[in-house]
Design a protein around this motif. Structure first.
Motif, mmCIF file in Angstrom:
data_model
loop_
_atom_site.group_PDB
_atom_site.id
_atom_site.type_symbol
_atom_site.label_atom_id
_atom_site.label_comp_id
_atom_site.label_asym_id
_atom_site.label_seq_id
_atom_site.Cartn_x
_atom_site.Cartn_y
_atom_site.Cartn_z
ATOM 1 N N GLU A 14 1.200 7.267 8.903
ATOM 2 C CA GLU A 14 1.122 8.488 8.096
ATOM 3 C C GLU A 14 2.153 8.530 6.975
ATOM 4 O OE1 GLU A 14 -1.083 10.929 8.147
ATOM 5 O OE2 GLU A 14 -2.225 9.945 9.743
ATOM 6 N N ASP A 15 3.293 7.860 7.140
ATOM 7 C CA ASP A 15 4.338 7.919 6.125
ATOM 8 C C ASP A 15 4.324 6.691 5.221
ATOM 9 O OD1 ASP A 15 5.184 6.137 8.029
ATOM 10 O OD2 ASP A 15 7.265 6.850 8.078
ATOM 11 N N VAL A 16 3.123 6.165 4.957
ATOM 12 C CA VAL A 16 3.030 4.951 4.139
ATOM 13 C C VAL A 16 3.519 5.176 2.707
ATOM 14 C CG1 VAL A 16 0.661 5.274 3.308
ATOM 15 C CG2 VAL A 16 1.533 2.952 3.700
ATOM 16 N N ALA A 17 3.472 6.403 2.221
ATOM 17 C CA ALA A 17 3.971 6.679 0.873
ATOM 18 C C ALA A 17 5.481 6.453 0.797
ATOM 19 C CB ALA A 17 3.628 8.109 0.471
ATOM 20 N N GLU A 18 6.189 6.788 1.880
ATOM 21 C CA GLU A 18 7.641 6.584 1.920
ATOM 22 C C GLU A 18 8.007 5.166 2.368
ATOM 23 O OE1 GLU A 18 6.138 9.256 3.516
ATOM 24 O OE2 GLU A 18 6.492 10.531 1.752
ATOM 25 N N HIS A 19 7.152 4.581 3.193
ATOM 26 C CA HIS A 19 7.403 3.239 3.709
ATOM 27 C C HIS A 19 6.145 2.389 3.494
ATOM 28 C CE1 HIS A 19 11.164 4.469 5.597
ATOM 29 N NE2 HIS A 19 10.546 5.585 5.951
ATOM 30 N N PRO A 20 5.919 1.932 2.272
ATOM 31 C CA PRO A 20 4.675 1.214 1.941
ATOM 32 C C PRO A 20 4.483 -0.024 2.799
ATOM 33 C CG PRO A 20 6.315 0.956 0.200
ATOM 34 C CD PRO A 20 6.836 2.009 1.116
ATOM 35 N N ALA A 21 3.224 -0.280 3.136
ATOM 36 C CA ALA A 21 2.869 -1.391 4.024
ATOM 37 C C ALA A 21 2.436 -2.601 3.207
ATOM 38 C CB ALA A 21 1.747 -0.972 4.962
ATOM 39 N N LEU A 51 0.846 -1.197 0.000
ATOM 40 C CA LEU A 51 0.000 0.000 0.000
ATOM 41 C C LEU A 51 0.876 1.240 0.000
ATOM 42 C CD1 LEU A 51 -2.903 1.281 0.456
ATOM 43 C CD2 LEU A 51 -2.317 1.242 2.896
ATOM 44 N N HIS A 52 0.663 2.115 -0.994
ATOM 45 C CA HIS A 52 1.375 3.386 -1.064
ATOM 46 C C HIS A 52 0.467 4.562 -0.713
ATOM 47 C CE1 HIS A 52 5.193 2.087 -3.111
ATOM 48 N NE2 HIS A 52 4.441 1.012 -3.313
ATOM 49 N N ALA A 53 -0.815 4.424 -0.970
ATOM 50 C CA ALA A 53 -1.801 5.469 -0.682
ATOM 51 C C ALA A 53 -3.174 4.842 -0.886
ATOM 52 C CB ALA A 53 -1.611 6.672 -1.604
ATOM 53 N N ALA A 54 -4.215 5.587 -0.581
ATOM 54 C CA ALA A 54 -5.569 5.081 -0.785
ATOM 55 C C ALA A 54 -5.762 4.648 -2.228
ATOM 56 C CB ALA A 54 -6.592 6.155 -0.415
ATOM 57 N N ASN A 55 -6.242 3.421 -2.432
ATOM 58 C CA ASN A 55 -6.491 2.850 -3.753
ATOM 59 C C ASN A 55 -5.224 2.691 -4.584
ATOM 60 O OD1 ASN A 55 -9.491 2.622 -3.733
ATOM 61 N ND2 ASN A 55 -9.335 4.848 -3.448
ATOM 62 N N ASP A 56 -4.089 2.630 -3.934
ATOM 63 C CA ASP A 56 -2.816 2.481 -4.633
ATOM 64 C C ASP A 56 -2.072 1.274 -4.065
ATOM 65 O OD1 ASP A 56 -0.415 2.688 -5.948
ATOM 66 O OD2 ASP A 56 0.078 4.713 -5.247
ATOM 67 N N LEU A 57 -2.363 0.115 -4.643
ATOM 68 C CA LEU A 57 -1.667 -1.120 -4.292
ATOM 69 C C LEU A 57 -0.763 -1.512 -5.452
ATOM 70 C CD1 LEU A 57 -4.448 -3.411 -2.729
ATOM 71 C CD2 LEU A 57 -2.858 -1.872 -1.565
#
Length: 422
Positions: free
Chosen positions: A57-64, A8-14
Motif C-alpha cells: 500500500e505504501d509503494v508511493a513512499e517506498h517504490p518497488a 513502480l510509484h503508482a499505477a502506470n507510473d514507472l
C-alpha cells in the motif's frame, strides 16, 4: 552503493531512477543483475499499482523495483549464508516465494529487490525458501527464461487424470495422450511446446491452435512437424482456429475425433476458454493458464461434460523451485531451448516503456540487459539498424546464423559491444 532501477510509484507510473542501496544485513545477499525478461504479469502489476495483490500500500513512499525473471552474479553474501553462496557465483531466483502465507515477491513488492535493476538486494526470505539458485550455465538469458519456463512446467505437472470410482488423481499430463495448446503460438505457448516435445512425460500428439497466422508460421519454422516426428515420434500440428468455419469440429477432428486429454489455455478471452472446454475428451484436463486482470472474468464451459465426461478445470500461476531446477537442467542439457520465446532485446533504458506497452508490442519475450543502453529492438530488425550503428551488423550476423534466435554468442557480443549504463 549506487544502483539504477525501474521502480513502480503508482499505477502506470514507472520511473528509471538512480538511488542508494543500503548496506546488506547478515541475512541478505547483494547481486549484480545482468538480464531480465519482461513478463505480462509485470505489465499487470505496473498498470494496477496498489490494486495488484502483490504490491504494498505504501509503494508511493517506498517504490518497488520491477522485474522477476532475472539472473546475474552474486557480489556480496551476508554472514548467515556465507557457507552456501560465494561472490562471483552466477544466480537466478524462483520469485514465487510463498513465504509464511504472504504474496510478497521480488519484482512486485520490494523496494530494493527486482530484476529491472543494475544491482539489488535479495531479502532473507529468498534464501530461507531455497529460492536463490546457483546457475552454472554460460548465458544469463537462459537463467532468466528458466522462470517463465518453470511456469509452463508447473502447468504440466499440475494436470491430473482420474479413474471412475477411484478417488486418487494421477498427476501430470496423460503420457502418450493428446495435448492441445490454445492461443499457443505466443512466447509462453512456445515454451510449453518445447517442453512438451522434450520432457520425460510426453504426449503422442500436440496441436497448437492460434488465430495469428504469422505467429503460427514462425512456430512451424522453429518446430518443423516432419523433423519433430522423426526426432521424437510426436505428431505436431499447427491450426489457425480463427480461419475455421467450425473451430471446435476442426480441432476435435485433429484429435482423431476423441477430443484432447490435456488442454492448455493461454489467453484470458471468454471464447478461447469456451473453445478449450469444448475440445476436451473424456477425463480431459483444462488448465486455464492465462491470468486475467478483470476480477469478474468468466466464460461458459460445458458442465454436462464436467458431470458425465469427467472434465476438470484448474489453473496454475507460476511454478515452484523444483520446476525451476528442472528448467535449468533441461536447458543445460540442450534438451529445451528457451530462446524460442525471445523476439526483442533492449537495455535498462527501454524497460519502463516496454513494460507499460507490452500488449501493444508484437512478438514474444522482451529481454532486457540491465547494464547497457539500447532501445528495444526486434531481432528481425537488427540488420536494418546496421546502417545507423555498425554494432547491429555483427549482432545480426550471429542471430541470422542461429535461425533468427537469440543465443549465447549473441549475448556475449551484446555485453562486449554496448556501453555500460553505470
Amino acid at each position: 552503493m549506487k544502483a539504477k532501477a525501474v521502480r513502480l510509484h503508482a499505477a502506470n507510473d514507472l520511473r528509471l531512477e538512480e538511488f542508494e542501496l543500503p548496506p546488506i544485513k547478515d541475512d541478505e545477499v547483494l547481486v549484480r543483475v545482468v538480464s531480465d525478461s519482461i513478463c505480462m504479469s509485470t505489465y499487470k502489476c505496473a498498470t494496477l499499482g496498489v490494486d495488484h495483490k502483490r504490491v504494498h500500500e505504501d509503494v508511493a513512499e517506498h517504490p518497488a523495483i520491477m522485474g522477476h525473471e532475472f539472473a546475474g552474479d552474486i557480489v556480496e553474501v551476508g554472514a548467515k549464508w556465507a557457507d552456501r553462496f560465494k561472490p562471483g557465483m552466477k544466480f537466478t531466483i524462483q520469485p514465487a516465494l510463498n513465504y509464511k502465507g504472504t504474496m510478497w515477491s521480488p519484482g512486485y513488492s520490494y523496494e530494493f529487490c527486482g530484476g529491472d535493476a543494475t544491482y539489488c538486494i535479495l531479502p532473507a526470505e529468498v534464501m530461507e525458501c531455497d529460492c536463490l539458485l546457483e546457475y552454472t550455465g554460460e548465458a544469463y538469458y537462459q537463467a532468466s527464461l528458466a522462470e517463465p519456463m518453470s511456469c509452463s512446467i508447473g502447468a504440466f505437472h499440475a494436470a491430473y487424470h482420474t479413474q471412475m470410482g477411484v478417488y486418487e488423481h494421477e498427476m501430470g499430463i496423460r503420457e502418450g495422450g493428446k495435448l492441445a495448446i490454445v492461443a499457443g503460438a505466443g512466447p509462453m505457448g512456445l515454451g510449453a511446446l518445447t517442453y512438451a516435445l522434450h520432457c520425460d512425460r510426453r504426449p503422442s500428439l500436440v496441436v497448437v491452435a492460434d488465430i495469428n497466422q504469422d505467429r503460427l508460421d514462425r512456430a512451424a519454422e522453429l518446430f518443423p512437424p516432419a523433423e519433430i516426428k522423426a526426432e521424437t515420434g510426436i505428431d505436431l500440428m499447427f491450426i489457425n482456429n480463427g480461419a475455421c468455419d467450425d473451430p471446435v469440429a476442426t480441432l476435435r477432428e485433429a484429435s482423431g475425433g476423441t477430443g484432447f486429454d490435456d488442454v492448455l489455455c493461454y489467453a484470458p478471452v471468454a471464447p478461447v476458454v469456451t473453445l478449450s472446454s469444448a475440445i476436451m475428451g473424456r477425463d480431459g484436463c483444462l488448465n486455464f493458464f492465462a491470468g486475467p486482470t478483470d476480477k469478474q472474468f468468466s466464460a461458459p464451459i460445458n458442465f454436462y461434460e464436467v458431470h458425465y465426461g469427467s472434465h476438470h478445470v484448474m489453473g496454475t500461476t507460476g511454478g515452484n523451485t523444483a520446476d525451476m531446477v528442472e528448467s535449468l537442467e533441461l536447458t543445460a542439457a540442450d534438451r529445451v531451448d528457451p530462446s524460442v520465446m525471445v523476439t526483442h532485446v533492449g537495455g535498462l533504458d527501454a524497460a519502463a516503456d516496454t513494460t507499460l506497452n507490452l500488449p501493444k508490442i508484437p512478438g514474444g519475450k522482451k529481454l532486457i540487459y540491465t547494464h547497457i543502453s539500447m532501445p528495444l529492438t526486434a531481432l528481425d530488425d537488427l540488420r536494418s539498424k546496421a546502417a545507423e550503428d555498425e554494432r547491429y551488423a555483427g549482432l545480426a550476423d550471429i542471430v541470422e546464423a542461429n535461425r533468427g534466435l537469440w543465443c549465447p554468442a549473441a549475448e556475449r557480443y551484446l555485453l562486449e559491444h554496448w556501453a555500460e549504463t553505470e
